[in-house]
Every structure is written in C-alpha cells, then in structure tokens.
Design a protein around this motif. Structure first.
Motif, PDB file in Angstrom:
ATOM      1  N   ASN A 178       0.860  -1.182   0.000  1.00  0.00           N
ATOM      2  CA  ASN A 178       0.000   0.000   0.000  1.00  0.00           C
ATOM      3  C   ASN A 178       0.897   1.233   0.000  1.00  0.00           C
ATOM      4  O   ASN A 178       1.550   1.525   0.999  1.00  0.00           O
ATOM      5  N   ILE A 221       2.353  10.671  -4.338  1.00  0.00           N
ATOM      6  CA  ILE A 221       0.992  10.614  -3.796  1.00  0.00           C
ATOM      7  C   ILE A 221       0.513  12.002  -3.390  1.00  0.00           C
ATOM      8  O   ILE A 221      -0.627  12.397  -3.655  1.00  0.00           O
ATOM      9  N   TRP A 241      -4.050   3.307  -6.785  1.00  0.00           N
ATOM     10  CA  TRP A 241      -2.721   3.727  -6.331  1.00  0.00           C
ATOM     11  C   TRP A 241      -1.763   3.907  -7.502  1.00  0.00           C
ATOM     12  O   TRP A 241      -0.982   4.865  -7.535  1.00  0.00           O
TER      13      TRP A 241
END
Length: 388
Positions: A178, A221, A241
């Motif tokens: 993640n 991100i 993602w």
C-alpha cells in the motif's frame, strides 16, 4: 539491527544482488525518467483465465457443443463483431474498444505448454522456454539493462508478494502493499553504521535506498489526488494507487499487479462472472482516470493470464488449457483484433492451438513502447505488426 529483521519489512526492495556491497549506493545519481516517456502496466490474471468465455466465439456451433453447461448465450454477449463478443460482465471493455483504445491479441501461448500454474507463470515471467531452468525475470533483465546505476523505483509491484518477473542482478524495483503506508523511519539508517562487516553495510545501503524510494512515492501521492471514484475492491484500490503514482510523476517505467481467482474448475458461470466484473470495473475506472488526466497515450495496460482453459467443459467448469487472448489498452494502440478467431475444429489435445507467442507481444512492447531492443535480454521473436 539484524539483516533478517530488516529484510522482513513488508515493503521491500526487489532484486537478486544480495552479495553486492555497493548495492544502491549511487541512488543519488540514478538515471532519470522523463515524465513524457511511456510506462507499461501489467495485470496478471492468476489461475488461468478462461479466454473462450472472456472473448467469446459465440456463433461457432462447436462452442455451444463443447460447453453445454457453461456457454454464454448469444443473447447475453456484448459487442458482437466478426463472430466474437465480450462476456456480459465486460461491458466496459466494449466501451473502451468503441473508443478505439483496446486491442485484442488472439490465441496467445507458447510451444510445449504446461498446465502447471507454477511452471507456466514462471515461463511467462522469465520469457524463457519451458525446458529451461529458472532465470531472472524478463522485466528485471530489462530494468538491469536500462538502469545500470540503479533506480529502485523504475519498477513498482503493487502486491503482497514479490513477482519473479522483477528478479534481477541489480535492484531496480520495489514491492509495495500500500503506497500510502510505504514509509520508513529515517532513523533506521542511524542504527546501522558503516563497518568492516559487508552484511551490515549491505543493510545500511538497502535502508538508504528504501528511505529514498519511500520519499519519492510519498511525494508522488502528495502531488496527485483521486479524481475518479473507484469500486471498493482490493483490485481497484491497487489500480487507484498506480494512477496516483503516475499522475504524481513518480516516473516508474513498469507497474505490475494481479487479480486472482480464475482457476474455475467448478461453479464457473457464477465465479467467472464475479471475477470479470471486478476486472471490468477496476480497469474501466483506471482507464477513465488516466484518460481524464490526459495520460492514456503515455500508458499501455497489458492484461494476460498464464494459460487458458480446456475447450470442453467438465460439467460445472473448465480445467487447465493452453492458448488464450491478451488485451492491450491505451498507449495509442490501433484498436485492432490481432490474429484469427479461435479454431475449435483444430485442437491440440483438446486445447486451443497457440498462433502467437507471448514473447512476440513482449518484443513489441519493448521496441515500440519502451524503445528498447528485446534481443538485449534474450527475446528474439519478431514484433507483431498492427498493435500500435
């Protein structure tokens, strides 16, 4: 800090250079990837996806004859074209095809195929013949050739496990469960001082590279946001993602992820429909995300499985087979159907015969998308004309 404890951290740098003390020491002088260059996204369908019930020869009477229990009705297929059509769960694949952004490569496989999941995945991920032993992954070899100074974020594997496709001499890829939580405390470096022990030096330098790659991922991100609402599935989350990292200018050349559950020996109609729905919804959200960000032309999505299924059903499902279609989305592909429709009257021991070697697809991607000579990593098959 013990070396084994460090290497048990869930977010790992991938590679095979465990004996090299200089590992990633030159991270600060790594090769740079320009934002406008292209990247590849690979989606592996684990378990052996049933290609005949994915892109369906619905008008062939041998299809219904061999699959009385699991054939998809002519009334239910989507996007009929030249006697082929999509499974009803892939309605948005048809939309992408209508946009001119989906190419389908028919009857992809390799010679002397195996029906073993493990062996066939190994062959696809190493791009070596079935009678050869283990080798570094084909993408690992490519990244080694392109990034001799090491770039641990040149390839990103969004997965719980390291895929052998990135196995390499150097370490030019990272496995991340993640990205949001891919953070390493910079104090870890202070706990491993340079010494006369090469193992400790190795750990310190991996720690340095991990911190640096973490910073790059977190920066990407922070520079992007989720502008499309993705389905609430683990698969869609992984694609979300990847989209964030691309839009945030991480500049990785390769992204890799997978979707499991395609080993449909029983209850296939129900289970396969569920899996294709997850695939369809996740990929379509990803497609819309990249398209709205005006990045679809720079990104090529490749969807494949280690083998197809048997032509004849087993009464409630299908067993392991051989050839199957591949799907190419984006990257300015021609929206073509490459190859002939499946020939159900001319089988190989009950399986579809392959017409296109998967390594020719790899050669095409390397040459036409990454501008790289595939012969440098041992892929000698010709490119396929008409995909791009």
């Amino acid at each position: 800090m013990l070396r084994r404890n460090f290497l048990n951290i869930t977010c790992t740098i991938t590679g095979g250079a465990l004996m090299v003390p200089e590992f990633l020491w030159a991270f600060g002088t790594q090769n740079k990837i320009r934002f406008e260059e292209e990247s590849l996204i690979f989606i592996q369908l684990n378990g052996g996806n049933d290609g005949l019930n994915t892109y369906i020869p619905f008008n062939d009477p041998l299809y219904q004859y061999n699959r009385p229990s699991i054939c998809i009705s002519k009334d239910d297929v989507i996007g009929a074209n030249k006697n082929m059509a999509f499974h009803p769960s892939l309605k948005n694949f048809f939309d992408i095809q209508q946009d001119g952004n989906l190419s389908i490569i028919q009857n992809v496989g390799y010679s002397n195929p195996t029906r073993s999941h493990f062996k066939s995945q190994e062959i696809w991920q190493t791009a070596v013949n079935s009678n050869m032993g283990l080798n570094n992954g084909w993408l690992g070899r490519y990244l080694d050739a392109e990034f001799r100074d090491h770039n641990p974020i040149a390839g990103i594997n969004i997965s719980r496990v390291d895929h052998p496709v990135f196995k390499s001499e150097f370490s030019n890829s990272a496995s991340v469960q993640n990205p949001k939580f891919y953070k390493k405390d910079e104090m870890i470096i202070d706990k491993v001082k340079l010494s006369s022990n090469p193992q400790l030096d190795f750990v310190r330098k991996i720690a340095t590279a991990t911190v640096e790659s973490s910073k790059a991922i977190q920066k990407a991100i922070s520079n992007s946001k989720e502008e499309i609402i993705y389905p609430k599935t683990n698969f869609a989350s992984k694609l979300s993602w990847i989209a964030r990292l691309i839009k945030g200018n991480l500049n990785s050349k390769i992204y890799y992820t997978s979707l499991g559950g395609f080993d449909t020996h029983k209850n296939q109609l129900n289970e396969h429909s569920k899996k294709l729905t997850i695939l369809n919804d996740g990929v379509y959200s990803f497609y819309k995300d990249l398209k709205e960000a005006k990045l679809l032309q720079n990104v090529t999505i490749v969807i494949f499985s280690e083998f197809g299924r048997r032509v004849k059903d087993n009464g409630n499902g299908t067993d392991h087979g051989k050839a199957a279609p591949m799907f190419i989305i984006g990257g300015n592909n021609n929206g073509s159907i490459i190859g002939n429709n499946p020939d159900l009257a001319n089988l190989d021991d009950g399986d579809l015969k392959y017409n296109i070697d998967f390594r020719s697809v790899y050669a095409t991607l390397l040459r036409q998308k990454l501008h790289f000579n595939p012969r440098k990593i041992g892929i000698k098959l010709p490119v396929i004309e008409g995909i791009f």
